[in-house]
Design an enzyme around this catalytic site. Structure first.
Site, PDB file in Angstrom:
ATOM      1  N   LYS A  72       0.969  -1.063   0.053  1.00  0.00           N
ATOM      2  CA  LYS A  72       0.190   0.095   0.005  1.00  0.00           C
ATOM      3  C   LYS A  72       0.919   1.263  -0.113  1.00  0.00           C
ATOM      4  CE  LYS A  72      -1.540   2.778   3.089  1.00  0.00           C
ATOM      5  NZ  LYS A  72      -1.308   3.723   2.218  1.00  0.00           N
ATOM      6  N   GLU A 122      10.438   0.998   9.816  1.00  0.00           N
ATOM      7  CA  GLU A 122      11.257   2.159   9.719  1.00  0.00           C
ATOM      8  C   GLU A 122      10.699   3.500   9.854  1.00  0.00           C
ATOM      9  OE1 GLU A 122      14.396   1.756   8.942  1.00  0.00           O
ATOM     10  OE2 GLU A 122      14.538  -0.125   8.079  1.00  0.00           O
ATOM     11  N   CYS A 177      13.743  11.170   6.295  1.00  0.00           N
ATOM     12  CA  CYS A 177      13.936  10.537   7.974  1.00  0.00           C
ATOM     13  C   CYS A 177      15.272  10.666   8.236  1.00  0.00           C
ATOM     14  CB  CYS A 177      13.221   9.252   7.927  1.00  0.00           C
ATOM     15  SG  CYS A 177      14.090   8.091   6.490  1.00  0.00           S
ATOM     16  N   GLU A 205      10.400  16.184  13.849  1.00  0.00           N
ATOM     17  CA  GLU A 205      10.953  16.226  12.557  1.00  0.00           C
ATOM     18  C   GLU A 205      10.606  17.582  11.842  1.00  0.00           C
ATOM     19  OE1 GLU A 205       9.453  12.434  11.393  1.00  0.00           O
ATOM     20  OE2 GLU A 205      11.290  11.985  10.431  1.00  0.00           O
TER      21      GLU A 205
HETATM   22  P1  NAP Z   1       2.739   8.357   7.633  1.00  0.00           P
HETATM   23  O1  NAP Z   1       1.723   9.236   7.924  1.00  0.00           O
HETATM   24  O2  NAP Z   1       3.145   7.514   8.989  1.00  0.00           O
HETATM   25  O3  NAP Z   1       2.144   7.362   6.447  1.00  0.00           O
HETATM   26  C1  NAP Z   1       3.079   6.372   6.027  1.00  0.00           C
HETATM   27  C2  NAP Z   1       2.323   5.338   5.441  1.00  0.00           C
HETATM   28  O4  NAP Z   1       1.364   4.843   6.340  1.00  0.00           O
HETATM   29  C3  NAP Z   1       1.221   5.732   4.194  1.00  0.00           C
HETATM   30  O5  NAP Z   1       1.254   5.095   3.043  1.00  0.00           O
HETATM   31  C4  NAP Z   1      -0.001   5.919   4.980  1.00  0.00           C
HETATM   32  O6  NAP Z   1      -1.151   6.181   4.009  1.00  0.00           O
HETATM   33  C5  NAP Z   1       0.006   4.921   5.764  1.00  0.00           C
HETATM   34  N1  NAP Z   1      -0.898   4.975   7.019  1.00  0.00           N
HETATM   35  C6  NAP Z   1      -1.294   6.259   7.544  1.00  0.00           C
HETATM   36  N2  NAP Z   1      -2.070   5.832   8.654  1.00  0.00           N
HETATM   37  C7  NAP Z   1      -2.320   4.619   8.586  1.00  0.00           C
HETATM   38  C8  NAP Z   1      -3.208   3.595   9.172  1.00  0.00           C
HETATM   39  N3  NAP Z   1      -3.950   3.943  10.390  1.00  0.00           N
HETATM   40  N4  NAP Z   1      -3.076   2.197   9.002  1.00  0.00           N
HETATM   41  C9  NAP Z   1      -2.220   2.007   7.734  1.00  0.00           C
HETATM   42  N5  NAP Z   1      -1.478   2.746   7.277  1.00  0.00           N
HETATM   43  C10 NAP Z   1      -1.640   4.010   7.658  1.00  0.00           C
HETATM   44  O7  NAP Z   1       4.055   8.935   7.220  1.00  0.00           O
HETATM   45  P2  NAP Z   1       4.381   9.882   5.926  1.00  0.00           P
HETATM   46  O8  NAP Z   1       3.980  11.440   6.567  1.00  0.00           O
HETATM   47  O9  NAP Z   1       3.807   9.431   4.745  1.00  0.00           O
HETATM   48  O10 NAP Z   1       6.077   9.696   5.927  1.00  0.00           O
HETATM   49  C11 NAP Z   1       6.767  10.468   6.734  1.00  0.00           C
HETATM   50  C12 NAP Z   1       7.303   9.959   7.972  1.00  0.00           C
HETATM   51  O11 NAP Z   1       7.997   8.541   7.350  1.00  0.00           O
HETATM   52  C13 NAP Z   1       8.622  10.518   8.490  1.00  0.00           C
HETATM   53  O12 NAP Z   1       8.225  10.280   9.931  1.00  0.00           O
HETATM   54  C14 NAP Z   1       9.789   9.886   8.295  1.00  0.00           C
HETATM   55  O13 NAP Z   1      10.759  10.067   9.162  1.00  0.00           O
HETATM   56  C15 NAP Z   1       9.282   8.520   7.958  1.00  0.00           C
HETATM   57  N6  NAP Z   1      10.346   7.830   6.966  1.00  0.00           N
HETATM   58  C16 NAP Z   1      10.975   6.852   7.593  1.00  0.00           C
HETATM   59  C17 NAP Z   1      11.909   6.225   6.974  1.00  0.00           C
HETATM   60  C18 NAP Z   1      12.996   5.246   7.389  1.00  0.00           C
HETATM   61  O14 NAP Z   1      13.438   4.486   6.739  1.00  0.00           O
HETATM   62  N7  NAP Z   1      13.130   5.287   8.801  1.00  0.00           N
HETATM   63  C19 NAP Z   1      12.001   6.538   5.499  1.00  0.00           C
HETATM   64  C20 NAP Z   1      11.098   7.443   5.081  1.00  0.00           C
HETATM   65  C21 NAP Z   1      10.247   8.065   5.779  1.00  0.00           C
HETATM   66  P3  NAP Z   1      -1.836   7.500   3.599  1.00  0.00           P
HETATM   67  O15 NAP Z   1      -0.949   8.033   2.844  1.00  0.00           O
HETATM   68  O16 NAP Z   1      -3.022   7.113   3.121  1.00  0.00           O
HETATM   69  O17 NAP Z   1      -1.893   8.264   4.899  1.00  0.00           O
END
Ligand code: NAP
Length: 491
Positions: A187, A263, A297, A394
């Protein structure tokens, strides 16, 4: 924009797959619903894609479940060939993939090309790993049995990826899953579905069998994914995204004791000691801060410069950031694209305002750009105090907060004063100091005199609330393998 450039953008969008990819077939959502994909540099809708509901989710998971046994029996060499085929197709289609990514996410085209190459490299890396899955044979200590230790695919896997690296976060999961013999339902983030749908097309052409990779785009992530997670059918969740969503998913996984890889978020420190090569440190800070406009991240979220060089370092960093052209990622010479959406643009401004209220000084930027799109200018803040929210949250934007420090001990305490532990960067010409600090900082990764640590052949991941498990490297495939011990009695 010139007419041919506009035409090319329209063509790439028109040709891009926009349906769900389930069981080897392209199809609409059962509900007929669609969701809009927005170009963050214009705030305009570029196209709509199928928007899955729970029913589509079940179709995808059942397809993965049906395909699992047969796929696990596909010879490793053949799985490797599929991955190499996809690697080569990604390179052949890099122009379209990069443009598609820039249009849905905003990053400058040069960075999008970099991400396509980086993303493809996960397929090559795991193609090579697929044929090296080994086991063990051991004589029992009493001599009356033999132990065979086999490593088998964990089973159907759920993969959830964020919008900031729309292609690479997918290949970093699909590469090891396919190499290990796992089927999956991926997804992507609802804001950037096009890159992953284009990848599904490539995997299909690379002869990955029907049902092995299923792509589910939805505007209702929680509603669609939670029942699948709780079903017990999937045996693995690999998630990349925010720590808050990661924690919620961990709770859901607990209901069926599902294996997880997480991650999550970061709060990287970038430390410049007084004996650092300042040219290299400024180059490194530009990379660690400005890659993906700070929406990474791994982005340097807190920059610490030794007091004796803090002023010069900040001035030189501001000079470099001032020269970076902000604009639509597709335009020549643009180095800083838009942020992903208005919410993120507002959040960055809030964090900057809060830091200034707490006593920080603005050396560069600090005000949002006027006009269309969600742009934010490169910003350098100095003397950012510890009370400022950006010390603990962040930023996810092109804002570089620089704070002076006096001693190694003090800065190590500051680096570790966060619940995150993904990566930290250290600049020093002293090997002893580099190793001393690297050993003491609490993070899964440390960059010494380098501003980017990501490499498919290295284990990427965090400690503390930055996550569980590693992606890439020689351990990445372990996340998708179970260990099975077979005991054989001996007469
Ligand atoms: P996010 O809001 O947590 O969303 C990540 C993914 O999870 C998206 O596909 C999102 O779908 C989905 N999601 C959200 N709520 C969910 C739920 N209740 N159940 C299942 N899936 C759900 O994060 P983001 O804003 O997209 O990304 C930024 C974050 O990712 C930052 O905190 C960054 O540090 C972290 N990140 C970490 C790494 C690493 O390798 N450590 C790499 C890249 C990014 P939707 O799009 O529909 O909301």
């Amino acid at each position: 924009m010139t007419a041919p450039a506009a035409q090319r953008e329209a063509q790439v969008i028109q040709d891009a797959p926009k349906q769900l990819f389930i069981d080897g077939q392209w199809r609409s959502a059962r509900s007929g619903r669609t969701l809009e994909v927005v170009d963050p540099s214009t705030a305009e809708v570029v196209c709509t894609v199928a928007d899955a509901s729970e029913e589509d989710g079940w179709d995808a998971l059942r397809a993965a479940q049906r395909a699992q046994r047969e796929f696990a029996a596909v010879p490793p060499r053949r799985r490797a060939e599929m991955l190499m085929g996809a690697f080569e197709l990604m390179h052949q289609r890099k122009d379209d993939l990069a443009l598609l990514m820039t249009l849905e996410m905003g990053k400058p085209l040069t960075e999008a090309y970099g991400e396509v190459a980086y993303a493809a490299e996960f397929f090559r890396h795991f193609a090579e790993e697929a044929t090296r899955i080994s086991g063990n044979y051991q004589v029992a200590p009493a001599g009356n049995a033999r132990f065979l230790v086999a490593r088998q695919p964990v089973g159907p896997s759920l993969l959830i990826t964020p919008w900031n690296f729309p292609l690479a976060m997918g290949t970093r999961k699909l590469g090891p899953a396919i190499a290990a013999g796992c089927t999956s339902v991926l997804k992507p983030a609802s804001q950037t579905p096009l890159s992953m749908l284009a990848l599904a097309q490539i995997l299909h052409e690379a002869e990955v069998p029907a049902g092995v990779v299923n792509i589910l785009v939805t505007s209702d992530s929680g509603g669609v994914m939670e029942p699948l997670i709780r079903s017990g059918i999937a045996r693995k969740l690999s998630f990349t995204g925010s720590t808050s969503v990661g924690k919620m998913l961990l709770e859901q996984c607990a209901s069926t004791v599902m294996r997880t890889s997480m991650e999550l978020g970061g709060n990287a420190a970038f430390v410049v000691f007084d004996d650092a090569d300042l040219d290299k440190a400024v180059d490194g800070a530009v990379l660690a801060k400005m890659r993906n406009s700070g929406e990474a991240c791994t982005a340097a979220n807190r920059i610490f410069a030794h007091r004796s060089i803090a002023e010069e370092f900040s001035r030189r960093l501001a000079e470099r950031l001032r020269q970076m052209r902000v604009g639509r990622g597709v335009d020549d010479g643009v180095a800083v694209g838009p942020l992903i959406d208005e919410k993120q643009q507002k959040k960055v401004q809030e964090l900057v305002d809060d830091a200034v209220r707490s006593g920080a000084s603005v050396l560069l930027g600090g005000e949002p750009a006027a006009g269309e799109g969600y742009f934010y200018p490169p910003t350098v803040l100095t003397d950012v105090p510890r009370e400022a929210r950006m010390w603990s949250e962040e930023i996810f934007g092109p804002v570089a907060p620089v704070t002076p420090f006096d001693s190694e001990e003090e800065v190590i305490d500051w680096v570790n004063a966060t619940e995150y532990g993904l990566v930290n960067y250290v600049y020093t010409e002293s090997l002893n100091r580099a190793l001393r600090v690297a050993e003491q900082v609490e993070s899964g990764m440390v960059g010494i005199n380098q501003g980017v640590v990501s490499n498919p052949a290295a284990p990427f991941g965090g400690v503390k609330e930055s996550g569980l498990g590693r992606e890439g490297g020689d351990t990445g495939i372990d996340e998708f393998l179970e260990t099975k011990y077979i005991g054989i009695a001996m007469d």
